[in-house]
Write a protein that holds these residues in place. Structure first.
Motif, mmCIF file in Angstrom:
data_model
loop_
_atom_site.group_PDB
_atom_site.id
_atom_site.type_symbol
_atom_site.label_atom_id
_atom_site.label_comp_id
_atom_site.label_asym_id
_atom_site.label_seq_id
_atom_site.Cartn_x
_atom_site.Cartn_y
_atom_site.Cartn_z
ATOM 1 N N ASP A 153 0.869 -1.183 0.000
ATOM 2 C CA ASP A 153 0.000 0.000 0.000
ATOM 3 C C ASP A 153 0.905 1.231 0.000
ATOM 4 O OD1 ASP A 153 -1.623 2.177 0.677
ATOM 5 O OD2 ASP A 153 -3.013 0.905 1.786
ATOM 6 N N LEU A 154 0.814 2.021 -1.067
ATOM 7 C CA LEU A 154 1.713 3.165 -1.235
ATOM 8 C C LEU A 154 1.198 4.444 -0.587
ATOM 9 C CD1 LEU A 154 2.695 2.628 -4.982
ATOM 10 C CD2 LEU A 154 3.805 1.703 -2.933
ATOM 11 N N GLY A 155 -0.027 4.423 -0.045
ATOM 12 C CA GLY A 155 -0.566 5.624 0.593
ATOM 13 C C GLY A 155 -1.681 6.247 -0.221
ATOM 14 N N ASP A 156 -2.554 6.994 0.450
ATOM 15 C CA ASP A 156 -3.765 7.527 -0.172
ATOM 16 C C ASP A 156 -3.495 8.506 -1.300
ATOM 17 O OD1 ASP A 156 -5.252 6.013 1.534
ATOM 18 O OD2 ASP A 156 -5.573 7.633 2.995
ATOM 19 N N ASN A 157 -2.355 9.167 -1.290
ATOM 20 C CA ASN A 157 -2.083 10.221 -2.266
ATOM 21 C C ASN A 157 -1.283 9.742 -3.470
ATOM 22 O OD1 ASN A 157 -3.387 12.189 -0.675
ATOM 23 N ND2 ASN A 157 -1.547 12.368 0.607
ATOM 24 N N VAL A 158 -1.210 8.418 -3.663
ATOM 25 C CA VAL A 158 -0.368 7.849 -4.716
ATOM 26 C C VAL A 158 -1.239 7.012 -5.650
ATOM 27 C CG1 VAL A 158 1.592 6.346 -5.203
ATOM 28 C CG2 VAL A 158 1.625 7.816 -3.178
#
Length: 712
Positions: A106-111
């Motif tokens: 999971d690369l994060g919500d903004n990616v």
């Protein structure tokens, strides 16, 4: 020529087989994903549940087979030749390759993932992502280890999270529950995790991963190992992780890049005006050492790239009625013959079993018989009687051995491996042949792969081509080795007095039948009746006019019956057949049709068509099998150069619009390495380098022109 360029990869990649493939023959991964998640499907090429399988009793004899076929007694035939299967409700009916699972990042919500690439020249995958700042994910699988390294840089590096996802679909859970397989034991923490999977009759699997920081990047190392207990398996996986961490991603990447530089330097290189076919070749040659390499398992239907979301189709096994062979075809011209070592080593280890099979079936002590669908221990998987008794499977792997010799002139390999195996294969045929009053030899009972639900007949053209191939190869081998072989006279006799095929028509109207009285009456995915053209090379259309007429007539009927029941692996073989007929336009078109119909958005080679309308086999467009992509690479090479009837042909099957073509270092029979260039539709030069003492017979690629020959 330069190393191959990176292959662009479509992202987002929403399914497993849309992913970028990495592998080292033992361990494989597919990198895919959408939105902010990178999914990494992993597997090992030796991951099996070995329980179950077909067992044969004393009734499984050729005598009984022939009697029951002639009497139409299919009840007894299936009872015996589709084997005695386990009756315990807790044991599966057959061995199978296994799904393993995924590691999800999971690369994060903004990616968000945007695009990818496979850097074939250095063995790395790359996925790019955007957000408030760019991110990049790179990955590699080191040679010789069941191990993977994934590096995340940019915005996503600070917040990336990893999670284990063992195989857990409805299909998988049903198998686990039905056959006494315990659920996986998961142990995820923020910086490390994994799972163990116990098996009733096989070692415990452990998957382990760790997330570390290296030079401002986040690096995830992933390993899969076995042990007799969960603790031992976990310790083995942790040792692999420790090995990777001790080196670090940068050092692993440098070592991989160096390995791939050397690999591409020895691999035949090509330069085509058709970029799509160029990429088919380069991707297959990249996959080859990921599929099979010295010290790893031989190539199964999916290699180390088994999906995690179901049990693999056809058990992911070894199919020896074309699939295994086609997987290795590009190793020859591509000059990577060492990739065949795992296959030959496995077959060598099976010889006692193959000898027992021939003893049971034919009552002979010196024959070999390989069933068409088996696991990695030669346990029979298939329950299809005509496949079980298709002796062409044995001879066809013997043909791969003979080709290895012809491409290397390795006399030790010929003496120790190819000659005894081919001799054992022919001994089985000799036990089945009968002689008519006119002195001719015939097979009273024979099958042609996959033709008809209960198809059999006298003198299947496929089997007759194999008999001629074996007789001729064995005579040449015995003479080359100086062996005082008592059966040489018999082999010559069989070759001289066995029909070349089952034929219909007279004179210039003759054509090949499937077997006596059975024409090609329907679209048929297995081009077995044409196998005398390729791969067995007993018909020589450009040296014998009668062969040319026979094959043209046969292929006209083949065209008339159409492609409506073809599957993915059919098209590359068909392209090679057309290349052998010097029909480059159709060969190239077949490969383009393969690419358009039988590859996924992620370049995976498919068994079924990816859309409706071309073939009736279009219901499962996610069934990946490896052999079609490998066969396509071999077909490209055959269009550029091949040896047929001991004559070398340069640029024999180019499409009319291929004006500028070049290749370097393609290996051909006679242990020659061949390079050539064509500009503005004319061959400019040909270079043939001999790596062993052999005679070169070259069909002039300069028709109507003066030729200067230089040699040292």
């Amino acid at each position: 020529m330069n190393p191959p360029d990176p292959l662009a990869w479509r992202f987002p990649a929403p399914t497993t087989h849309d992913g970028i493939p990495l592998g080292n023959g033992l361990f494989g991964a597919l990198i895919w994903g959408t939105d902010q998640t990178v999914n990494i499907t992993i597997n090992r090429a030796d991951y099996w549940d070995h329980r179950g399988g077909v067992r044969f009793g004393p009734e499984a004899s050729y005598t009984n087979l022939r009697t029951w076929l002639q009497e139409g007694d299919f009840d007894n035939l299936k009872r015996v030749f589709e084997g005695q299967r386990p009756t315990s409700p807790g044991e599966p009916v057959r061995p199978t390759r296994l799904p393993m699972g995924r590691i999800d990042l999971d690369l994060g919500d903004n990616v968000r993932l945007t695009h990818g690439a496979l850097h074939v020249a250095e063995g790395q995958a790359r996925v790019d992502a955007v957000g408030t700042a760019p991110s990049r994910i790179t990955a590699l699988i080191p040679r010789g280890h069941p191990l993977m390294a994934v590096r995340v840089t940019g915005l996503a590096a600070a917040g990336v999270r990893a999670a284990s996802s063992p195989a857990d679909s409805d299909d998988v859970r049903h198998y686990w529950q039905a056959y006494g397989v315990p659920a996986p034991e998961l142990s995820d923490e923020p910086a490390r995790g994994g799972w163990t999977q116990a098996w009733p009759a096989d070692p415990v699997l452990a998957v382990a991963w760790t997330l570390v920081r290296e030079d401002g990047a986040a690096v995830v190392y992933i390993a899969a190992a076995y042990g007799q207990t969960a603790e031992q398996a976990t310790a083995a996986a942790e040792a692999e992780l420790a090995h990777a961490q001790a080196q670090g991603y940068a050092a692993l990447a440098a070592a991989e890049a160096a390995w791939w530089r050397n690999y591409w330097l020895s691999t035949a290189s090509i330069a085509l005006p058709d970029r799509a076919l160029q990429e088919l070749y380069e991707l297959a040659m990249f996959k080859l050492p990921g599929l099979s390499w010295p010290g790893t398992p031989a190539a199964t239907l999916q290699g180390p790239w088994v999906e995690e979301y179901r049990m693999p189709p056809w058990a992911g096994d070894y199919h020896f009625n074309i699939n295994a062979q086609e997987s290795y075809w590009p190793a020859y011209g591509g000059n990577q013959l060492c990739s065949l070592e795992p296959l030959f080593a496995m077959l060598k280890s099976w010889e006692p079993i193959l000898r027992d099979n021939a003893r049971l079936f034919l009552g002979i002590e010196d024959g070999l018989m390989l069933n068409h669908a088996v696991d990695d221990r030669a346990t029979v998987i298939g329950g299809y009687w005509a496949g079980t008794v298709d002796h062409g499977s044995t001879a066809w792997v013997g043909q791969l051995m003979w080709q290895y010799y012809r491409y290397t002139l390795d006399r030790a390999f010929l003496a120790e491996t190819a000659y005894p195996f081919m001799r054992g294969a022919l001994r089985a045929y000799e036990a089945m042949l009968e002689r008519d009053p006119d002195g001719s030899y015939h097979l009273p009972v024979s099958v042609s792969p996959e033709y008809g639900a209960a198809g059999w007949g006298r003198d299947a053209s496929f089997q007759l081509a194999i008999i001629h191939f074996l007789c001729r190869a064995l005579v040449e081998a015995a003479e080359t080795l100086g062996i005082d072989e008592p059966r040489i006279a018999q082999w010559r006799e069989i070759d001289a007095h066995t029909p070349m095929g089952s034929l219909a028509g007279v004179g210039d109207r003759r054509e090949l039948l499937i077997w006596d009285g059975q024409p090609l009456a329907e679209s048929h995915r297995h081009h077995s009746h044409l196998a005398g053209l390729y791969p067995f090379d007993v018909f020589h259309p450009w040296q014998r006019p009668k062969d040319l007429a026979l094959l043209r007539n046969s292929m006209m009927t083949w065209t008339r019956r159409g492609k409506g029941e073809w599957t993915g692996w059919c098209l590359p073989w068909a392209a090679i057949l057309e290349a052998r007929m010097h029909n480059g336009d159709h060969a190239a078109l077949l490969l383009e049709e393969y690419r358009r119909v039988f590859t996924s958005a992620g370049r995976a080679s498919l068994h079924d068509g990816s859309f409706q309308g071309y073939t009736i086999y279009a219901g499962r467009p996610d069934v990946m099998q490896i052999e079609a992509g490998m066969g396509a690479a071999a077909a490209v090479l055959e269009m550029l150069v091949h040896t047929a009837g001991e004559v070398l042909y340069i640029f024999p099957a180019l499409p009319r619009d291929w004006d500028d073509v070049a290749f370097e270092g393609i290996r051909v029979e006679g242990a020659f390495l061949v390079s050539a260039e064509r500009r503005a539709g004319r061959t400019q030069w040909v270079r043939v380098r001999s790596t062993a003492d052999a005679v070169l017979r070259l069909a002039s690629p300069f028709p109507g022109e003066d030729v200067c020959v230089r040699s040292d």
